[in-house]
Design a protein around this motif. Structure first.
Motif, PDB file in Angstrom:
ATOM      1  N   LEU A  21      43.940  -0.961  54.513  1.00 55.78           N
ATOM      2  CA  LEU A  21      42.756  -1.807  54.556  1.00 55.78           C
ATOM      3  C   LEU A  21      41.605  -1.158  53.791  1.00 55.78           C
ATOM      4  O   LEU A  21      40.920  -1.822  53.002  1.00 55.78           O
ATOM      5  N   GLN A  22      41.414   0.154  54.007  1.00 59.81           N
ATOM      6  CA  GLN A  22      40.355   0.872  53.286  1.00 59.81           C
ATOM      7  C   GLN A  22      40.553   0.761  51.774  1.00 59.81           C
ATOM      8  O   GLN A  22      39.602   0.529  51.031  1.00 59.81           O
ATOM      9  N   GLU A  23      41.786   0.914  51.323  1.00 60.94           N
ATOM     10  CA  GLU A  23      42.079   0.833  49.892  1.00 60.94           C
ATOM     11  C   GLU A  23      41.823  -0.581  49.357  1.00 60.94           C
ATOM     12  O   GLU A  23      41.212  -0.761  48.307  1.00 60.94           O
ATOM     13  N   LEU A  24      42.279  -1.581  50.111  1.00 65.33           N
ATOM     14  CA  LEU A  24      42.128  -2.971  49.670  1.00 65.33           C
ATOM     15  C   LEU A  24      40.669  -3.407  49.521  1.00 65.33           C
ATOM     16  O   LEU A  24      40.326  -4.146  48.606  1.00 65.33           O
ATOM     17  N   VAL A  25      39.813  -2.959  50.442  1.00 68.29           N
ATOM     18  CA  VAL A  25      38.417  -3.398  50.392  1.00 68.29           C
ATOM     19  C   VAL A  25      37.516  -2.444  49.619  1.00 68.29           C
ATOM     20  O   VAL A  25      36.328  -2.702  49.482  1.00 68.29           O
ATOM     21  N   GLY A  26      38.083  -1.366  49.085  1.00 69.46           N
ATOM     22  CA  GLY A  26      37.317  -0.488  48.206  1.00 69.46           C
ATOM     23  C   GLY A  26      36.577   0.640  48.874  1.00 69.46           C
ATOM     24  O   GLY A  26      35.585   1.132  48.332  1.00 69.46           O
ATOM     25  N   PHE A  27      37.037   1.099  50.036  1.00 65.25           N
ATOM     26  CA  PHE A  27      36.366   2.207  50.705  1.00 65.25           C
ATOM     27  C   PHE A  27      36.374   3.455  49.832  1.00 65.25           C
ATOM     28  O   PHE A  27      35.390   4.195  49.800  1.00 65.25           O
ATOM     29  N   ASP A  28      37.492   3.712  49.113  1.00 70.77           N
ATOM     30  CA  ASP A  28      37.590   4.917  48.283  1.00 70.77           C
ATOM     31  C   ASP A  28      36.472   4.941  47.240  1.00 70.77           C
ATOM     32  O   ASP A  28      35.840   5.973  47.015  1.00 70.77           O
ATOM     33  N   ASP A  29      36.229   3.799  46.610  1.00 70.84           N
ATOM     34  CA  ASP A  29      35.139   3.709  45.624  1.00 70.84           C
ATOM     35  C   ASP A  29      33.799   3.970  46.288  1.00 70.84           C
ATOM     36  O   ASP A  29      32.942   4.673  45.748  1.00 70.84           O
ATOM     37  N   TYR A  30      33.624   3.395  47.457  1.00 71.09           N
ATOM     38  CA  TYR A  30      32.380   3.582  48.198  1.00 71.09           C
ATOM     39  C   TYR A  30      32.184   5.058  48.547  1.00 71.09           C
ATOM     40  O   TYR A  30      31.094   5.606  48.364  1.00 71.09           O
ATOM     41  N   PHE A  31      33.248   5.728  49.037  1.00 72.84           N
ATOM     42  CA  PHE A  31      33.134   7.139  49.418  1.00 72.84           C
ATOM     43  C   PHE A  31      32.825   8.014  48.200  1.00 72.84           C
ATOM     44  O   PHE A  31      32.038   8.964  48.289  1.00 72.84           O
ATOM     45  N   ARG A  32      33.427   7.702  47.035  1.00 73.63           N
ATOM     46  CA  ARG A  32      33.131   8.449  45.811  1.00 73.63           C
ATOM     47  C   ARG A  32      31.659   8.264  45.430  1.00 73.63           C
ATOM     48  O   ARG A  32      30.976   9.208  45.059  1.00 73.63           O
ATOM     49  N   GLU A  33      31.205   7.031  45.498  1.00 74.04           N
ATOM     50  CA  GLU A  33      29.810   6.714  45.173  1.00 74.04           C
ATOM     51  C   GLU A  33      28.875   7.416  46.160  1.00 74.04           C
ATOM     52  O   GLU A  33      27.822   7.933  45.767  1.00 74.04           O
ATOM     53  N   GLU A  34      29.245   7.431  47.428  1.00 75.23           N
ATOM     54  CA  GLU A  34      28.421   8.051  48.464  1.00 75.23           C
ATOM     55  C   GLU A  34      28.205   9.538  48.181  1.00 75.23           C
ATOM     56  O   GLU A  34      27.110  10.061  48.389  1.00 75.23           O
ATOM     57  N   LYS A  35      29.238  10.213  47.668  1.00 78.89           N
ATOM     58  CA  LYS A  35      29.148  11.647  47.382  1.00 78.89           C
ATOM     59  C   LYS A  35      28.091  11.946  46.308  1.00 78.89           C
ATOM     60  O   LYS A  35      27.497  13.010  46.301  1.00 78.89           O
ATOM     61  N   LEU A  36      27.840  10.984  45.423  1.00 76.62           N
ATOM     62  CA  LEU A  36      26.846  11.182  44.373  1.00 76.62           C
ATOM     63  C   LEU A  36      25.447  11.318  44.940  1.00 76.62           C
ATOM     64  O   LEU A  36      24.548  11.883  44.302  1.00 76.62           O
ATOM     65  N   TYR A  37      25.233  10.814  46.154  1.00 75.30           N
ATOM     66  CA  TYR A  37      23.899  10.817  46.755  1.00 75.30           C
ATOM     67  C   TYR A  37      23.775  11.759  47.950  1.00 75.30           C
ATOM     68  O   TYR A  37      22.772  11.720  48.667  1.00 75.30           O
ATOM     69  N   GLU A  38      24.780  12.632  48.110  1.00 72.64           N
ATOM     70  CA  GLU A  38      24.714  13.600  49.218  1.00 72.64           C
ATOM     71  C   GLU A  38      23.581  14.587  49.000  1.00 72.64           C
ATOM     72  O   GLU A  38      23.335  15.020  47.879  1.00 72.64           O
ATOM     73  N   VAL A  39      22.939  14.918  50.085  1.00 69.04           N
ATOM     74  CA  VAL A  39      21.894  15.943  50.035  1.00 69.04           C
ATOM     75  C   VAL A  39      22.555  17.252  50.418  1.00 69.04           C
ATOM     76  O   VAL A  39      23.142  17.365  51.484  1.00 69.04           O
ATOM     77  N   PRO A  40      22.443  18.266  49.527  1.00 71.67           N
ATOM     78  CA  PRO A  40      23.088  19.558  49.829  1.00 71.67           C
ATOM     79  C   PRO A  40      22.473  20.291  50.998  1.00 71.67           C
ATOM     80  O   PRO A  40      21.440  20.116  51.464  1.00 71.67           O
TER      81      PRO A  40
END
Length: 121
Positions: A102-121
């Motif tokens: 389900l995560q793969e079908l709805v694009g969670f992986d893309d979302y998680f990759r995008e989310e990492k771009l905005y992580e605060v160290p």
């Protein structure tokens, strides 16, 4: 030009006979159209749903089923809700996709990759 076709006596036919008459007339009209023709398949509509091979024999190149997925999804949701209301959660799990799928079908992986771009160290 051609004379327009008017329904006169046909309108007095019983509804099933009128539907069949219109369906057959529609097929005849489509037979004269050059290029690709599409059949709009609506389950439980006024025209029968035919097998893809039969549609091909009739000259259709494309078949659209615009409500099929929506209708089947709604039916599945209702079945899950009935089971949940009854407290029978054991019936629900076999009706579900695996969570990772389900995560793969709805694009969670893309979302998680995008989310990492905005992580605060």
């Amino acid at each position: 030009g051609t004379k327009p076709w008017l329904l006169t006596e046909e309108l007095s036919l019983p509804k099933p006979a009128l539907n069949l008459f219109l369906h057959v007339h529609f097929l005849r009209v489509c037979d004269g159209i050059e290029g690709w023709t599409m059949c709009n398949c609506l389950e439980m509509g006024s025209t029968p749903i035919l097998e893809p091979a039969k549609l091909g024999e009739l000259g259709y190149k494309i078949a659209a089923y615009p409500l099929t997925l929506l209708s089947s999804a709604v039916k599945s949701m209702e079945e899950v809700l009935v089971a949940l209301r009854a407290g029978d959660v054991s019936k629900v799990e076999p009706m579900l996709k695996e969570f990772t799928e389900l995560q793969e079908l709805v694009g969670f992986d893309d979302y998680f990759r995008e989310e990492k771009l905005y992580e605060v160290p």
